[in-house]
Design an enzyme around this catalytic site. Structure first.
Site, short mmCIF file in Angstrom:
data_model
loop_
_atom_site.label_atom_id
_atom_site.label_comp_id
_atom_site.label_asym_id
_atom_site.label_seq_id
_atom_site.Cartn_x
_atom_site.Cartn_y
_atom_site.Cartn_z
N CYS A 123 0.82 -1.23 0.00
CA CYS A 123 0.00 0.00 0.00
C CYS A 123 0.85 1.27 0.00
O CYS A 123 0.33 2.36 -0.23
CB CYS A 123 -0.95 0.00 1.19
SG CYS A 123 -2.02 -1.45 1.23
N HIS A 248 -2.78 6.99 2.53
CA HIS A 248 -3.33 5.71 2.03
C HIS A 248 -4.73 5.53 2.62
O HIS A 248 -4.96 5.78 3.82
CB HIS A 248 -2.40 4.57 2.45
CG HIS A 248 -3.00 3.23 2.24
ND1 HIS A 248 -3.64 2.87 1.07
CD2 HIS A 248 -3.08 2.14 3.06
CE1 HIS A 248 -4.09 1.63 1.19
NE2 HIS A 248 -3.76 1.16 2.38
N ASN A 278 -10.41 0.19 0.11
CA ASN A 278 -8.94 0.21 0.17
C ASN A 278 -8.39 -0.45 -1.09
O ASN A 278 -8.53 -1.66 -1.27
CB ASN A 278 -8.50 -0.53 1.44
CG ASN A 278 -6.99 -0.63 1.59
OD1 ASN A 278 -6.24 -0.47 0.63
ND2 ASN A 278 -6.53 -0.92 2.79
O1 UT7 Z 1 -3.98 -1.30 3.72
C1 UT7 Z 1 -2.97 -1.88 4.49
C2 UT7 Z 1 -2.97 -1.34 5.87
N1 UT7 Z 1 -4.08 -1.88 6.60
C3 UT7 Z 1 -4.64 -1.20 7.59
O2 UT7 Z 1 -4.24 -0.11 7.86
C4 UT7 Z 1 -5.77 -1.87 8.34
C5 UT7 Z 1 -5.73 -1.48 9.80
N2 UT7 Z 1 -6.75 -2.17 10.57
C6 UT7 Z 1 -8.08 -1.83 10.51
O3 UT7 Z 1 -8.46 -0.97 9.73
C7 UT7 Z 1 -9.02 -2.49 11.46
O4 UT7 Z 1 -8.28 -3.22 12.41
C8 UT7 Z 1 -10.06 -3.46 10.80
C9 UT7 Z 1 -11.03 -2.63 9.98
C10 UT7 Z 1 -9.34 -4.46 9.90
C11 UT7 Z 1 -10.85 -4.22 11.85
O5 UT7 Z 1 -11.43 -3.27 12.76
P1 UT7 Z 1 -11.24 -3.43 14.33
O6 UT7 Z 1 -11.95 -2.28 14.91
O7 UT7 Z 1 -9.76 -3.54 14.60
O8 UT7 Z 1 -12.00 -4.78 14.62
P2 UT7 Z 1 -11.55 -6.03 15.49
O9 UT7 Z 1 -10.86 -7.00 14.59
O10 UT7 Z 1 -10.83 -5.56 16.72
O11 UT7 Z 1 -12.93 -6.57 15.94
C12 UT7 Z 1 -13.80 -5.83 16.83
C13 UT7 Z 1 -15.14 -6.50 16.89
C14 UT7 Z 1 -15.09 -7.99 17.16
O12 UT7 Z 1 -16.25 -8.34 17.90
P3 UT7 Z 1 -16.16 -8.55 19.49
O13 UT7 Z 1 -15.16 -9.64 19.69
O14 UT7 Z 1 -15.68 -7.25 20.06
O15 UT7 Z 1 -17.55 -8.91 19.85
C15 UT7 Z 1 -15.18 -8.59 15.78
O16 UT7 Z 1 -15.72 -9.88 15.79
O17 UT7 Z 1 -15.80 -6.34 15.62
C16 UT7 Z 1 -16.11 -7.62 15.10
N3 UT7 Z 1 -15.90 -7.58 13.67
C17 UT7 Z 1 -16.85 -7.34 12.76
N4 UT7 Z 1 -18.16 -7.13 12.88
C18 UT7 Z 1 -18.86 -6.90 11.75
C19 UT7 Z 1 -14.71 -7.71 13.02
N5 UT7 Z 1 -14.90 -7.58 11.70
C20 UT7 Z 1 -16.21 -7.34 11.52
C21 UT7 Z 1 -17.00 -7.12 10.37
N6 UT7 Z 1 -18.32 -6.90 10.54
N7 UT7 Z 1 -16.47 -7.11 9.13
#
Ligand code: UT7
Length: 322
Positions: A123, A248, A278
């Site tokens: 990226c 990005h 993205n």
């Molecule tokens: O382009 C290359 C560089 N990449 C990045 O910069 C990505 C950086 N990371 C992110 O943008 C975020 O970490 C994500 C968008 C990938 C994920 O978001 P998050 O806020 O870190 O979610 P998480 O993985 O910590 O999950 C939080 C909660 C969980 O539920 P509980 O355990 O708190 O009940 C997940 O199961 O959100 C849930 N969850 C979702 N719910 C609905 C995770 N993914 C989803 C989803 N839809 N797609």
């Protein structure tokens, strides 16, 4: 005997002469993904990532999109195929390892036997490629360089994986870099963290993209603000002197946190992720090209670019808008 080799005459500077972008017409909302069976919901994706919809390539290949974006960038720059000396294709989603796509891209654009190579800094790839183009021009090795970021991430994403399927999308953006009497592309501030190479990878067996979202989020929000400030300082500018900021497009919360660190409320911040998702190395040139098309940035105004992603790699650089 001492042998002296000669170098071509150096150019005092380089500049971006024009940009172009291409996005495939097929648009998918978050509800469309839910209807396809993805375990998510519109409220979560919009509030946690900031994406309302994204573009998926259907018949278009990564190279088809690169050709379309590059043609527009060349037309917008007033550059013809015979002018281009070098083609750099930033991509991490080529269909095969060998050959790279840059030579075929050049050939499809009618550019006759330029230097051509692919560059994979994920990226951050477009900023690395822009810097490579600028250095090649100022060293006198080329007068005009075509830089393209193009990705067909949907070839590598498991749509049902909640951590990637809702995020990644397809598209291409391109810029033409030419020699200039003054400096139109500032110094790069770059780096990497290979200890975290496993944070974003493709699976060795299936080639499917996986990412440790939380750790990448923490890394980006704790480091990229400083990279943004350092890139301004390297160009000799205060953040308040910027007209635009194009990071990005990975997550709207990351974009807003880096922008907050810049503490320059009058700067126009790219938030193209909302409608484009993205697109990895394509996200910066697509967002910048659209800002220019909308007339949000005046010609000659400084714009900060910050790319970051798999590797982990990052690069920031201030350019003057074409
Ligand atoms: O382009 C290359 C560089 N990449 C990045 O910069 C990505 C950086 N990371 C992110 O943008 C975020 O970490 C994500 C968008 C990938 C994920 O978001 P998050 O806020 O870190 O979610 P998480 O993985 O910590 O999950 C939080 C909660 C969980 O539920 P509980 O355990 O708190 O009940 C997940 O199961 O959100 C849930 N969850 C979702 N719910 C609905 C995770 N993914 C989803 C989803 N839809 N797609």
């Amino acid at each position: 005997m001492t042998v002296h080799l000669t170098n071509p005459p150096r150019s005092s500077g380089s500049r971006v002469a024009g940009l172009g972008h291409y996005q495939p017409p097929t648009t998918l909302t978050n509800d469309d993904l839910v209807a396809m069976g993805v375990d998510t919901n519109d409220e979560w994706v919009q509030s946690r990532v900031g994406i309302a919809e994204r573009r998926f390539a259907m018949d278009e290949t990564m190279l088809d999109m690169a050709v379309a974006a590059a043609s527009k960038a060349m037309a917008n720059s007033g550059v013809s195929p015979t002018d281009v000396d070098l083609v750099i294709l930033a991509t991490c989603t080529g269909k095969q390892q060998v050959p790279g796509g840059a030579a075929e891209l050049a050939s499809r654009l009618g550019i006759d036997s330029p230097g051509a190579y692919d560059l994979n800094a994920a990226c951050a790839g477009f900023v690395y490629a822009l810097n490579a183009a600028s250095n090649t021009v100022t060293s006198g090795q080329a007068h005009t360089v075509l830089v393209v970021g193009s990705e067909k991430l949907t070839d590598y994403v498991d749509l049902m994986d909640r951590g990637t399927g809702i995020i990644f999308a397809d598209g291409a953006g391109a810029a033409v870099v030419t020699a200039s009497d003054s400096v139109g592309i500032g110094p790069v501030v770059w780096g990497s963290d290979g200890d975290s190479a496993g944070a974003i990878t493709t699976d060795a067996e299936t080639a499917t993209l996986r990412q440790e979202g939380q750790s990448v989020f923490r890394w980006a929000t704790s480091k990229m603000g400083d990279v943004a400030l350092q890139a301004c300082a390297a160009a000799g500018l205060e953040p308040s002197q910027l007209a635009g900021f194009v990071p990005h497009q990975a997550n709207l919360r990351i974009i807003d946190l880096i922008a907050k660190k810049l503490n320059a409320p009058n700067v126009v911040v790219a938030r193209d992720i909302i409608t484009s998702g993205n697109t990895s190395s394509a996200s910066i040139p697509i967002a910048l090209s659209k800002m220019l098309e909308r007339g949000e940035i005046a010609s000659g105004a400084p714009v900060l670019l910050v790319g970051f992603g798999a590797g982990l790699t990052y690069a920031g650089q201030v350019i003057l808008a074409p």
